[in-house]
Scaffold this motif. Structure first.
Motif, mmCIF file in Angstrom:
data_model
loop_
_atom_site.group_PDB
_atom_site.id
_atom_site.type_symbol
_atom_site.label_atom_id
_atom_site.label_comp_id
_atom_site.label_asym_id
_atom_site.label_seq_id
_atom_site.Cartn_x
_atom_site.Cartn_y
_atom_site.Cartn_z
ATOM 1 N N UNK A 67 0.663 -0.880 -0.425
ATOM 2 C CA UNK A 67 -0.122 -0.160 -0.059
ATOM 3 C C UNK A 67 1.393 1.551 0.217
ATOM 4 N N UNK A 68 1.912 1.244 0.992
ATOM 5 C CA UNK A 68 2.851 2.478 0.980
ATOM 6 C C UNK A 68 3.594 2.769 -0.159
ATOM 7 N N UNK A 69 4.013 2.229 -0.773
ATOM 8 C CA UNK A 69 4.415 2.060 -2.421
ATOM 9 C C UNK A 69 3.852 2.393 -3.577
ATOM 10 N N UNK A 70 2.935 1.480 -3.564
ATOM 11 C CA UNK A 70 2.159 1.959 -4.883
ATOM 12 C C UNK A 70 0.848 2.883 -4.414
ATOM 13 N N UNK A 71 0.504 3.515 -3.383
ATOM 14 C CA UNK A 71 -0.964 3.990 -3.431
ATOM 15 C C UNK A 71 -0.587 4.569 -2.167
ATOM 16 N N UNK A 72 -0.767 4.792 -0.698
ATOM 17 C CA UNK A 72 -1.290 6.219 -0.038
ATOM 18 C C UNK A 72 0.470 6.408 0.376
ATOM 19 N N UNK A 73 1.909 6.285 0.134
ATOM 20 C CA UNK A 73 2.687 6.709 0.795
ATOM 21 C C UNK A 73 2.852 6.669 1.494
ATOM 22 N N UNK A 124 0.409 10.166 -4.198
ATOM 23 C CA UNK A 124 -0.343 10.046 -4.713
ATOM 24 C C UNK A 124 -1.617 10.841 -4.906
ATOM 25 N N UNK A 125 -1.505 11.829 -3.812
ATOM 26 C CA UNK A 125 -2.786 12.453 -3.841
ATOM 27 C C UNK A 125 -3.591 12.122 -2.718
ATOM 28 N N UNK A 178 -6.801 10.574 -4.021
ATOM 29 C CA UNK A 178 -7.004 9.403 -4.669
ATOM 30 C C UNK A 178 -5.953 7.645 -4.440
ATOM 31 N N UNK A 179 -4.600 8.648 -4.169
ATOM 32 C CA UNK A 179 -3.729 7.315 -3.851
ATOM 33 C C UNK A 179 -3.773 6.722 -1.770
ATOM 34 N N UNK A 180 -4.431 7.528 -1.253
ATOM 35 C CA UNK A 180 -4.544 7.431 0.096
ATOM 36 C C UNK A 180 -6.192 6.485 0.298
ATOM 37 N N UNK A 181 -6.926 6.969 -0.783
ATOM 38 C CA UNK A 181 -7.952 6.352 -0.193
ATOM 39 C C UNK A 181 -8.444 4.769 -1.498
ATOM 40 N N UNK A 182 -7.661 4.549 -1.887
ATOM 41 C CA UNK A 182 -7.411 2.935 -2.665
ATOM 42 C C UNK A 182 -6.670 2.803 -2.111
ATOM 43 N N UNK A 183 -5.507 3.033 -1.348
ATOM 44 C CA UNK A 183 -4.402 2.303 -0.034
ATOM 45 C C UNK A 183 -5.575 1.911 0.645
ATOM 46 N N UNK A 184 -6.362 2.752 1.449
ATOM 47 C CA UNK A 184 -7.283 2.585 1.911
ATOM 48 C C UNK A 184 -8.161 1.104 1.452
ATOM 49 N N UNK A 185 -8.940 0.990 0.593
ATOM 50 C CA UNK A 185 -8.750 -0.189 0.359
ATOM 51 C C UNK A 185 -8.020 -1.342 -0.436
#
Length: 467
Positions: A53-59, A217-218, A220-227
């Motif tokens: 999640x950190x690398x691909x979505x949320x940072x 990733x903005x 959007x990335x945070x929410x995708x990471x949550x998913x």
């Protein structure tokens, strides 16, 4: 036909079934159930998914992703607690849907849960394999790529460590709920101790520059990471599958559900903060063992071994509890006639649904042996989110249909909590990739075909109404 598929199962018949010859033995107390919840929740999220999640979505904003996913689960957990204390039998969301929405919805949610638990076990066993390989490599032992990777990935043929751990858990589950609970208590204690060790060491190696940019990733990335990391929280669902084996369920289940979720959330957020402070988020793209990788990067070799062993314990407990949950779903569906009766056969001595346990172990082994981790994780999340949405809606339905039923625990702030649970879950579903939606749709269509040609004809409710 249309009317039959919406027949509902009376709560009285559920309670009668849970005290008959095909009932399970009530052996779990509050401590054991709380540790079962922590065992199911803490493991994959910290030791596997934090890196993905950190690398691909949320940072570094992974801590916010955990907060979002945790909030969605907390709202849903309160709904589960109301049902589990009112109907303390095996089956979890499948059983709740049967009582409130009718047989077709129960089948859909049961089929959905079959996917959820099978894929969780497969995904987590792949993570377990990654950590055991890492431990061997640290000790100077290198396993052949053909035996540690799925077919077609990095020269792999079969993920043998994943198969072996599933086989071991299967054998333990056959022995019984008490034995499984005792084993779980030991490994949960070890893994929580290891997590605390990591936090105490890792906080000294935080580099504030690693938190920049905080949201690469903005939003959007945070929410995708949550998913994606929602997968890490869903272990509380397994607590309710054990309702038929819990002593004093009206008091024990709510405490275990909420307690395990709160404790796990605190640990998740703390680990995410320390992990992203130790290593730049993009470096986690190359590893399936992010906690061990972070310690290795800062030169703490001895702690790397300890954390890897703790990770193995943690992931093992997740495997144990989720395989337990899957077998109880099979048991409940079989006892209702929607699946072959052989899966509700209880072993004479062990008092466990032995045939269902063996089948689940076999299928999960095949998935773990040949499928890569990312595809598995995304598929299980959409199934779980769909189940949570239906359970939250079912609480509202049953309150209106049967306000007279005694509810030892009532979900607070209704309908606000229920609406929040539904909105959170539906929103997270939209954040998953389109291909995941399509795979889930295919699974549901297969399930509907199985129900049409088998389940609806063999259902106990159909037989009862026909007679």
């Amino acid at each position: 036909m249309t009317r039959k598929i919406f027949w509902k199962k009376p709560i009285s018949s559920l309670l009668d079934a849970s005290s008959g010859d095909k009932s399970l033995k009530r052996v779990l107390g509050p401590g054991g159930l709380l540790l079962m919840g922590i065992g199911a929740i803490i493991g994959a999220g910290i030791f596997i998914l934090t890196g993905i999640a950190s690398a691909n979505y949320s940072g570094p904003a992974l801590i916010i992703s955990f907060m979002v996913a945790g909030a969605a689960c907390l709202f849903t957990a309160l709904c589960y607690a109301e049902f589990a204390t009112m109907v303390p039998v095996a089956g979890s969301a499948y059983t709740y849907s049967y009582v409130t929405l009718g047989e077709i919805w129960a089948w859909i949610i049961g089929w959905d849960l079959v996917l959820e638990y099978l894929v969780i076990v497969a995904a987590v066993s792949v993570g377990w394999s990654g950590y055991i390989v890492h431990v061997f490599m640290t000790l100077g032992l290198y396993l052949p790529p053909a035996l540690i990777n799925p077919f077609g990935l990095n020269g792999g043929a079969i993920n043998l460590p994943a198969v072996l751990i599933i086989a071991s858990i299967t054998a333990l589950l056959v022995k019984g709920a008490r034995e499984s609970s005792n084993f779980n208590a030991v490994i949960v204690t070890i893994k929580v101790a290891v997590i605390l060790i990591f936090l105490m060491i890792g906080v000294n190696y935080i580099n504030p520059t690693n938190y920049t940019p905080f949201m690469p990733y903005g939003w959007s990335g945070v929410f995708k990471g949550a998913a994606i990391i929602f997968f890490a929280y869903i272990g509380f669902d397994a607590i309710t599958t054990a309702a038929e084996e819990v002593k004093k369920p009206q008091r024990t289940i709510p405490l275990a559900i909420v307690g395990s979720l709160i404790i796990s959330s605190i640990l998740y957020i703390a680990v995410a903060a320390v992990l992203n402070g130790m290593v730049p988020y993009f470096e986690f793209k190359t590893t399936a063992a992010p906690v061990a990788y972070a310690l290795e990067k800062v030169g703490i070799r001895w702690a790397d071994i300890i954390v890897s062993v703790g990770a193995l314990c943690g992931i093992t407990s997740v495997l144990l509890v989720n395989m337990f949950g899957q077998t109880r779903i099979f048991f409940a569906m079989s006892r209702d006639g929607l699946l072959p009766k052989t899966f509700s056969k209880v072993h004479k001595n062990f008092k466990t649904p032995i045939n269902g346990i063996i089948l689940v172990g076999a299928v999960a082994s095949v998935l773990a042996a040949f499928l890569p981790l990312n595809d598995i994780v995304e598929l299980v999340n959409i199934g779980t989110l769909a189940a949570f949405t239906i359970v939250s809606a079912a609480v509202i339905v049953l309150r209106r249909q049967r306000p007279d039923i005694e509810r030892p625990f009532k979900c607070p702030f209704v309908p606000l909590v229920l609406a929040a649970a539904i909105v959170f879950c539906l929103f997270l579903i939209t954040q998953l990739p389109t291909v995941t939606h399509l795979r889930f749709l295919v699974w549901l269509l297969i399930g509907l075909a199985v129900y049409y040609f088998y389940g609806r004809r063999r259902s106990n409710l159909t037989s009862k109404h026909s007679s």
